[in-house]
Design a protein around this motif. Structure first.
Motif, PDB file in Angstrom:
ATOM      1  N   PRO A  52       0.826  -1.208   0.000  1.00 12.56           N
ATOM      2  CA  PRO A  52       0.000   0.000   0.000  1.00 12.56           C
ATOM      3  C   PRO A  52       0.859   1.255   0.000  1.00 12.56           C
ATOM      4  N   GLY A  54      -0.933   4.418   0.141  1.00 11.81           N
ATOM      5  CA  GLY A  54      -1.855   5.458   0.551  1.00 11.81           C
ATOM      6  C   GLY A  54      -2.899   5.741  -0.509  1.00 11.81           C
ATOM      7  N   HIS A  55      -3.981   6.424  -0.092  1.00 10.15           N
ATOM      8  CA  HIS A  55      -5.051   6.834  -1.005  1.00 10.15           C
ATOM      9  C   HIS A  55      -5.689   5.636  -1.707  1.00 10.15           C
ATOM     10  N   HIS A  56      -5.753   4.489  -1.008  1.00  8.97           N
ATOM     11  CA  HIS A  56      -6.357   3.261  -1.545  1.00  8.97           C
ATOM     12  C   HIS A  56      -5.608   2.756  -2.791  1.00  8.97           C
ATOM     13  N   THR A  58      -1.817   1.037  -4.484  1.00  7.05           N
ATOM     14  CA  THR A  58      -0.695   0.148  -4.163  1.00  7.05           C
ATOM     15  C   THR A  58       0.410   0.310  -5.200  1.00  7.05           C
ATOM     16  N   SER A 111       3.363   5.100  -7.251  1.00  7.98           N
ATOM     17  CA  SER A 111       4.661   5.363  -6.630  1.00  7.98           C
ATOM     18  C   SER A 111       5.672   5.954  -7.602  1.00  7.98           C
TER      19      SER A 111
END
Length: 273
Positions: A52, A54-56, A58, A111
């Protein structure tokens, strides 16, 4: 097989992906070795599993990124002016118009990890755009790429760019040579500009979608270059299952779709409110 690919270092992770034949092309292995996943994964960076961010959202498992890159590889590598395959690319055929800079769209860039890997393969004249529907994730990707000297150089040159937009509609980005002088215009600029005019809004040689679409969005198919390829997870109509599809557009604009294998991705949806 995937869980066996985890390692204690980035090099060990990549070597295990190679040993397990999840990476099969030397150029792909080299690109993954150049991008340290620790700059992108908040924990357990070298585990072959999603994490994960963040913010739902991955960061996908490394083996899924490897599948995506190897599937898109012929549309990522620079195509020399003379149209001949380079010696560095002896393991994969290059598909595309000779001398035209590569344009790659990474939808759901998250990411920023895969965006960076794609840029390592697209070459010095290519442009890779990471697209996010959440501004904080757009900023996260850009910040992560900036953690390495190589990533900072990609950002400064314009070879990697991050944008905010609805990935279901694709993205229109100025042609490399016009938007960033010195980037994307080194190889046969007159020919490249002519090809840009023939492709709607510049188009994309390769589109990677990192979230599951409810349908195969026609805007994305339209934005593929001729030729071009898309790698996209799509939800099945009559069940909760998802499948990876490739969508190929040939030099004449003909479209061919192929279902590959089942997956589990977060959905490609509106930004949460």
């Amino acid at each position: 097989m995937a869980w066996r690919s985890s390692g204690a270092t980035n090099a060990e992770l990549v070597e295990n992906l190679w040993r397990n034949k999840l990476i099969t092309q030397p150029l792909v292995k080299s690109a993954f070795l150049k991008v340290d996943r620790a700059h992108y994964a908040p924990s357990m960076a070298y585990e072959d599993s999603p994490q994960p961010i963040g913010h739902h959202a991955t960061i996908s498992a490394p083996h899924m990124h490897a599948h995506a890159v190897e599937t898109l590889l012929p549309f990522l590598l620079p195509n020399p002016d003379n149209g001949h395959q380079s010696t560095a690319d002896s393991a994969a055929s290059v598909i595309g118009q000779a001398g035209r800079p590569r344009r790659v769209l990474d939808i759901g860039s998250g990411s920023g990890y895969l965006t960076h890997v794609l840029a390592e393969l697209a070459g010095e004249t290519g442009v890779v755009v990471g697209l996010e529907h959440i501004p904080a994730l757009r900023d996260l990707g850009e910040r992560n790429v900036g953690k390495s000297a190589e990533g900072r150089a990609l950002l400064a040159s314009g070879r990697v760019r991050f944008r905010v937009g609805d990935g279901r509609k694709g993205w229109e980005e100025p042609s490399p040579g016009d938007a960033q002088p010195g980037v994307g215009g080194a190889a046969a600029p007159d020919v490249a500009r002519e090809h840009e005019r023939k492709d709607e809004a510049g188009g994309w040689d390769a589109i990677h979608v990192g979230a599951a679409a409810a349908v195969l969005h026609e805007d994305l198919v339209r934005q593929l270059r001729c030729p071009g390829r898309m790698f996209i997870p799509v939800a099945a109509e009559s069940s909760s299952e998802q499948y990876i599809w490739t969508v190929d557009k040939d030099e004449h604009g003909g479209v061919k779709k192929k279902k590959l294998f089942g997956v589990r991705y977060v959905p490609l949806t509106d930004a949460p409110k």
